[in-house]
Design a protein around this motif. Structure first.
Motif, PDB file in Angstrom:
ATOM      1  N   MET A 294      11.372  16.638  -2.008  1.00 57.54           N
ATOM      2  CA  MET A 294      10.489  16.551  -0.844  1.00 57.54           C
ATOM      3  C   MET A 294       9.618  15.300  -0.915  1.00 57.54           C
ATOM      4  N   LEU A 295       9.060  15.019  -2.099  1.00 54.35           N
ATOM      5  CA  LEU A 295       8.201  13.845  -2.256  1.00 54.35           C
ATOM      6  C   LEU A 295       8.971  12.547  -2.027  1.00 54.35           C
ATOM      7  N   LEU A 296      10.190  12.491  -2.540  1.00 53.48           N
ATOM      8  CA  LEU A 296      10.971  11.269  -2.391  1.00 53.48           C
ATOM      9  C   LEU A 296      11.491  11.100  -0.967  1.00 53.48           C
ATOM     10  N   ARG A 297      11.685  12.203  -0.267  1.00 52.53           N
ATOM     11  CA  ARG A 297      12.024  12.090   1.146  1.00 52.53           C
ATOM     12  C   ARG A 297      10.829  11.557   1.930  1.00 52.53           C
ATOM     13  N   MET A 298       9.640  12.064   1.611  1.00 52.78           N
ATOM     14  CA  MET A 298       8.426  11.528   2.237  1.00 52.78           C
ATOM     15  C   MET A 298       8.265  10.048   1.907  1.00 52.78           C
ATOM     16  N   ALA A 299       8.579   9.688   0.677  1.00 49.28           N
ATOM     17  CA  ALA A 299       8.466   8.291   0.259  1.00 49.28           C
ATOM     18  C   ALA A 299       9.399   7.407   1.074  1.00 49.28           C
ATOM     19  N   GLY A 300      10.624   7.874   1.308  1.00 48.04           N
ATOM     20  CA  GLY A 300      11.569   7.090   2.094  1.00 48.04           C
ATOM     21  C   GLY A 300      11.075   6.839   3.508  1.00 48.04           C
TER      22      GLY A 300
ATOM     23  N   LEU B 134       1.704   9.321  -5.842  1.00 51.38           N
ATOM     24  CA  LEU B 134       1.944  10.718  -5.470  1.00 51.38           C
ATOM     25  C   LEU B 134       2.909  11.393  -6.431  1.00 51.38           C
ATOM     26  N   VAL B 135       4.008  10.722  -6.704  1.00 51.27           N
ATOM     27  CA  VAL B 135       5.009  11.307  -7.601  1.00 51.27           C
ATOM     28  C   VAL B 135       4.471  11.411  -9.024  1.00 51.27           C
TER      29      VAL B 135
ATOM     30  N   ALA C  34       0.829  -1.208   0.000  1.00 50.12           N
ATOM     31  CA  ALA C  34       0.000   0.000   0.000  1.00 50.12           C
ATOM     32  C   ALA C  34       0.863   1.258   0.000  1.00 50.12           C
ATOM     33  N   ALA C  35       1.909   1.255   0.833  1.00 51.85           N
ATOM     34  CA  ALA C  35       2.804   2.413   0.876  1.00 51.85           C
ATOM     35  C   ALA C  35       3.531   2.597  -0.449  1.00 51.85           C
ATOM     36  N   GLY C  36       3.967   1.498  -1.058  1.00 50.11           N
ATOM     37  CA  GLY C  36       4.678   1.584  -2.324  1.00 50.11           C
ATOM     38  C   GLY C  36       3.816   2.143  -3.439  1.00 50.11           C
TER      39      GLY C  36
END
Length: 208
Positions: free
Chosen positions: A46-52, A29-30, A21-23
């Motif tokens: 910012m989005l990829l930091r949130m993703a991490g 989002l991106v 679900a998170a993946g």
């Protein structure tokens, strides 16, 4: 080889729902934010930091091992099962993050650049921290309670790190002079997190 024989049963025992679900969420989002236009490099970061961070919290569910609560003899050592679970969770989180990163890079404006190596180290450290937090919580808690406790621990650390100020704060931007120094620190932190993660999987589970 024992590891190869254990891959299928351990993979089947992992609760993949939170990580899947998170993946899917981070890729969507991106892909969907600002649809129809180029994605600003700072927003991409910012989005990829949130993703991490999100993938790190979800990866913690992969280390929840129902056999830890049993006093019966296990078919394989706890440490080996722990390493396999961490590898499966970490690699799956890395795959989702890589897809999200590829989408973000493809959406950059013409001439735009993205610090893929630095962002990847940050994400890897977040995932390792998520796995470690859940593993530590799993020493005293059972089932999903361990993963939830680990999620709370990781989010707490991230919240504190976001409040830090100064040129050597963790979440800096590529145009800052200390980017290289800070990301060498991220690399060192990643190595320590992986070492701690391996040590946490050794020995019997603590009971209350």
């Amino acid at each position: 080889m024992l590891v190869i024989r254990l891959l299928r049963p351990v993979a089947r025992a992992v609760d993949w729902t939170p990580l899947a679900a998170a993946g899917v969420l981070v890729v969507l989002l991106v892909s969907l934010i600002g649809t129809g236009s180029a994605l600003d490099p700072e927003i991409s970061l910012m989005l990829l930091r949130m993703a991490g961070v999100l993938l790190g919290t979800a990866a913690g569910f992969a280390v929840v091992d129902a056999m830890d609560a049993s006093t019966a003899a296990a078919p394989a050592p706890r440490g080996l099962r722990h390493r396999i679970r961490c590898a499966l969770g970490g690699l799956t989180a890395a795959a989702f993050w890589a897809v999200a990163c590829a989408v973000a890079v493809a959406r950059l404006p013409q001439g735009g650049t993205f610090p893929v190596p630095g962002a990847a180290v940050e994400a890897a450290a977040c995932v390792a921290a998520g796995l470690l937090a859940a593993s530590v919580a799993g020493r005293v808690h059972q089932g999903k309670a361990a993963a939830l406790a680990g999620t709370g621990g990781l989010l707490g650390v991230v919240a504190v790190s976001l409040a830090l100020r100064g040129p050597y704060r963790p979440w800096i931007y590529p145009d800052e002079d200390t980017w290289g120094v800070v990301h060498r620190g991220w690399l060192a932190a990643l190595a320590l997190l992986l070492l701690a993660l391996d040590l946490t999987g050794r020995g019997p589970r603590r009971t209350r």
